[in-house]
Design a protein around this motif. Structure first.
Motif, PDB file in Angstrom:
ATOM      1  N   MET A   1     -26.115 -12.330 -30.506  1.00 50.35           N
ATOM      2  CA  MET A   1     -26.563 -11.593 -31.689  1.00 50.35           C
ATOM      3  C   MET A   1     -26.422 -10.088 -31.486  1.00 50.35           C
ATOM      4  N   LYS A   2     -26.847  -9.597 -30.299  1.00 56.57           N
ATOM      5  CA  LYS A   2     -26.769  -8.161 -30.029  1.00 56.57           C
ATOM      6  C   LYS A   2     -25.319  -7.680 -30.024  1.00 56.57           C
ATOM      7  N   ALA A   3     -24.382  -8.554 -29.591  1.00 57.90           N
ATOM      8  CA  ALA A   3     -22.970  -8.173 -29.565  1.00 57.90           C
ATOM      9  C   ALA A   3     -22.466  -7.895 -30.975  1.00 57.90           C
ATOM     10  N   LYS A   4     -22.921  -8.693 -31.937  1.00 57.56           N
ATOM     11  CA  LYS A   4     -22.520  -8.478 -33.329  1.00 57.56           C
ATOM     12  C   LYS A   4     -22.946  -7.098 -33.809  1.00 57.56           C
ATOM     13  N   TRP A   5     -24.188  -6.726 -33.518  1.00 58.19           N
ATOM     14  CA  TRP A   5     -24.693  -5.432 -33.957  1.00 58.19           C
ATOM     15  C   TRP A   5     -24.026  -4.288 -33.203  1.00 58.19           C
ATOM     16  N   ARG A   6     -23.629  -4.555 -31.954  1.00 57.87           N
ATOM     17  CA  ARG A   6     -22.951  -3.513 -31.179  1.00 57.87           C
ATOM     18  C   ARG A   6     -21.653  -3.098 -31.867  1.00 57.87           C
ATOM     19  N   GLU A   7     -20.917  -4.070 -32.367  1.00 53.05           N
ATOM     20  CA  GLU A   7     -19.661  -3.770 -33.053  1.00 53.05           C
ATOM     21  C   GLU A   7     -19.913  -3.136 -34.417  1.00 53.05           C
ATOM     22  N   ILE A  15     -28.270   1.246 -37.699  1.00 54.98           N
ATOM     23  CA  ILE A  15     -28.760  -0.038 -38.198  1.00 54.98           C
ATOM     24  C   ILE A  15     -30.204  -0.181 -37.740  1.00 54.98           C
ATOM     25  N   LEU A  16     -31.103  -0.223 -38.702  1.00 54.44           N
ATOM     26  CA  LEU A  16     -32.537  -0.355 -38.429  1.00 54.44           C
ATOM     27  C   LEU A  16     -32.916  -1.823 -38.505  1.00 54.44           C
ATOM     28  N   HIS A  17     -33.330  -2.372 -37.379  1.00 56.36           N
ATOM     29  CA  HIS A  17     -33.788  -3.762 -37.321  1.00 56.36           C
ATOM     30  C   HIS A  17     -35.312  -3.752 -37.356  1.00 56.36           C
ATOM     31  N   GLY A  18     -35.896  -4.433 -38.330  1.00 55.75           N
ATOM     32  CA  GLY A  18     -37.345  -4.401 -38.413  1.00 55.75           C
ATOM     33  C   GLY A  18     -37.917  -5.568 -39.180  1.00 55.75           C
ATOM     34  N   MET A  19     -39.225  -5.735 -39.046  1.00 55.34           N
ATOM     35  CA  MET A  19     -39.954  -6.799 -39.726  1.00 55.34           C
ATOM     36  C   MET A  19     -40.349  -6.318 -41.119  1.00 55.34           C
ATOM     37  N   TYR A  20     -39.890  -7.031 -42.135  1.00 58.66           N
ATOM     38  CA  TYR A  20     -40.199  -6.679 -43.515  1.00 58.66           C
ATOM     39  C   TYR A  20     -40.832  -7.882 -44.208  1.00 58.66           C
ATOM     40  N   GLY A  21     -41.438  -7.620 -45.377  1.00 62.11           N
ATOM     41  CA  GLY A  21     -42.076  -8.699 -46.117  1.00 62.11           C
ATOM     42  C   GLY A  21     -43.440  -9.043 -45.544  1.00 62.11           C
ATOM     43  N   PHE A  54     -35.161  -9.005 -36.035  1.00 58.08           N
ATOM     44  CA  PHE A  54     -36.085  -7.871 -35.925  1.00 58.08           C
ATOM     45  C   PHE A  54     -36.702  -7.681 -34.543  1.00 58.08           C
ATOM     46  N   TRP A  55     -36.570  -8.645 -33.628  1.00 53.59           N
ATOM     47  CA  TRP A  55     -37.066  -8.429 -32.266  1.00 53.59           C
ATOM     48  C   TRP A  55     -35.925  -7.919 -31.405  1.00 53.59           C
ATOM     49  N   GLY A  56     -36.113  -6.754 -30.802  1.00 54.05           N
ATOM     50  CA  GLY A  56     -35.033  -6.131 -30.050  1.00 54.05           C
ATOM     51  C   GLY A  56     -35.322  -5.992 -28.575  1.00 54.05           C
ATOM     52  N   PRO A  57     -34.676  -5.039 -27.913  1.00 53.04           N
ATOM     53  CA  PRO A  57     -34.928  -4.794 -26.494  1.00 53.04           C
ATOM     54  C   PRO A  57     -36.418  -4.566 -26.239  1.00 53.04           C
ATOM     55  N   LYS A  58     -36.892  -5.028 -25.108  1.00 53.25           N
ATOM     56  CA  LYS A  58     -38.304  -4.931 -24.716  1.00 53.25           C
ATOM     57  C   LYS A  58     -39.197  -5.801 -25.594  1.00 53.25           C
ATOM     58  N   GLY A  59     -38.599  -6.662 -26.416  1.00 53.28           N
ATOM     59  CA  GLY A  59     -39.384  -7.522 -27.297  1.00 53.28           C
ATOM     60  C   GLY A  59     -40.136  -6.752 -28.354  1.00 53.28           C
ATOM     61  N   LYS A  60     -39.567  -5.621 -28.809  1.00 51.67           N
ATOM     62  CA  LYS A  60     -40.271  -4.749 -29.742  1.00 51.67           C
ATOM     63  C   LYS A  60     -39.562  -4.681 -31.088  1.00 51.67           C
ATOM     64  N   LEU A  71     -31.445   0.538 -28.970  1.00 58.37           N
ATOM     65  CA  LEU A  71     -32.586   1.305 -28.475  1.00 58.37           C
ATOM     66  C   LEU A  71     -33.857   0.807 -29.149  1.00 58.37           C
ATOM     67  N   ALA A  72     -34.922   0.632 -28.359  1.00 60.32           N
ATOM     68  CA  ALA A  72     -36.209   0.170 -28.876  1.00 60.32           C
ATOM     69  C   ALA A  72     -37.265   1.251 -28.705  1.00 60.32           C
ATOM     70  N   ASP A  73     -38.402   1.045 -29.366  1.00 63.63           N
ATOM     71  CA  ASP A  73     -39.574   1.917 -29.384  1.00 63.63           C
ATOM     72  C   ASP A  73     -39.372   3.024 -30.424  1.00 63.63           C
ATOM     73  N   SER A  74     -40.234   3.019 -31.434  1.00 59.04           N
ATOM     74  CA  SER A  74     -40.057   3.930 -32.569  1.00 59.04           C
ATOM     75  C   SER A  74     -40.045   5.397 -32.152  1.00 59.04           C
TER      76      SER A  74
END
Length: 253
Positions: A1-7, A15-21, A54-60, A71-74
């Motif tokens: 999954m991360k490879a897709k976003w890397r490209e 690209i902002l990955h986050g929990m919505y709704g 929405f869960w990224g590096p460091k599980g955040k 990159l993780a951590d706001s």
């Protein structure tokens, strides 16, 4: 999954990955996701939102992909993007004012946040299932609450704030909000006439208390802390003119 976003992130946008709704009054239940998207809007940095991974590096959450990197951590993300795009918004203020902004942000994110966790997932969430029965919440919202709440309460216990009772939690929240209200004073924004990076954190940290229908401090926010409520609406009007339509779209999805 991360490879897709890397490209995909090599195309010039953040690209902002986050929990919505899963929130009746906010675009996202996470103040840190709200903080980061507010920052991107404030700085006008081009971005797109991913609501699935929405869960990224460091599980955040949130995390970003940009130029093939993740990159993780706001706060780390905000500082990284400020350097990358030359968006040091707080530089217009003095060193002392910036220090006050930093201390206020840390209090919001590392103290007030945990009191809010306890209110949402321990004390204020007592009637969640009753809201399902009244049709005010979906069964899925209740189920997510039941799955997440124990983990959030456990994290708050480990942090320390979660060891306090309901009366003590409300006192913590009230004292923190009074301190922020004093810092804000008659300013339009946290440090003065123009918003800076720390405004994104403070707005996001206050949004749940200001916009929620079951806020434990509704009376105070309409009285002695009214400058905080006015501040949140000012930030919302400035940076989220699509707030209501955004919420309606989330509900439809």
């Amino acid at each position: 999954m991360k490879a897709k976003w890397r490209e995909q992130s090599k195309q010039g946008k953040v690209i902002l990955h986050g929990m919505y709704g899963n929130s009746d009054v906010l675009p996202t239940p996470s103040p840190f996701v709200l903080k980061l998207e507010t920052y991107l809007r404030l700085t006008k940095i081009p971005y797109e939102v991913d609501k699935v991974d929405f869960w990224g590096p460091k599980g955040k959450t949130p995390w970003i992909s940009y130029e093939g990197e993740h990159l993780a951590d706001s706060q780390f993300i905000t500082e990284f993007l400020s350097r990358k795009f030359g968006k040091q918004l707080a530089n217009k203020y003095s060193i002392k004012e910036r220090a006050i902004g930093t201390m206020t942000r840390v209090m919001v994110e590392e103290h007030l946040y945990w009191a809010g966790v306890m209110w949402r997932f321990a004390f204020g969430g007592k009637d969640t299932f009753q809201k399902v029965l009244r049709g005010e919440k979906s069964f899925i919202q209740w189920l997510i609450f039941r799955l997440i709440a124990p983990q959030m309460r456990s994290s708050a216990w480990s942090q320390g704030v979660g060891r306090h009772n309901e009366t003590e939690i409300k006192a913590i929240m009230l004292n923190d909000l009074r301190a922020i209200s004093t810092v804000l004073g008659q300013n339009k924004f946290l440090l003065g006439e123009e918003p800076c990076e720390d405004d994104c954190s403070v707005f996001a940290g206050l949004a749940s208390a200001v916009f929620s229908t079951n806020s434990p401090l509704e009376k105070e926010l309409n009285d002695e802390l009214s400058n905080l409520k006015e501040y949140c609406y000012r930030m919302k009007d400035l940076l989220w003119p699509d707030w209501e339509s955004h919420m309606n779209k989330l509900k439809q999805n």
